[in-house]
Design a protein around this motif. Structure first.
Motif: not given
Length: 95
Positions: A58-60, A65-69, A73-74
């Motif tokens: 799936v698209p990145v 949105e990544i860093n909300a988890q 740490s992106a």
């Protein structure tokens, strides 16, 4: 094209702890390198999957949105940094 580095804080022995992705304009990974806890590198591109690494299906998601988890740490990196880890991965693993 943009580049991503993501740290994943977890306790899974067989999963990567650091991921580097080259992301195309369509949001999908074109190339990817994963660093595992033991230091080994896996890599993938559109034709190869080495060391247990594969491209996402799936698209990145956006960085926020990544860093909300909290386990992730992106950040964006430049193409030169990605190319360094890519060359290290393919030189050490072959296909």
């Amino acid at each position: 094209m943009w580049y991503l580095r993501c740290f994943w804080s977890h306790e899974f022995a067989e999963e990567a702890v650091e991921m580097f992705s080259e992301v195309g304009a369509d949001g999908y990974e074109c190339r990817k390198v994963e660093r595992f806890r033991d230091g080994r590198l896996g890599w993938a591109d559109e034709r190869h999957e080495v060391g247990g690494t594969s491209l996402g299906e799936v698209p990145v998601p956006p960085l926020d949105e990544i860093n909300a988890q909290r386990e992730f740490s992106a950040s964006r990196i430049d193409g030169d940094e990605f190319e360094r880890i890519w060359k290290e991965a393919i030189a050490g693993q072959g296909d």
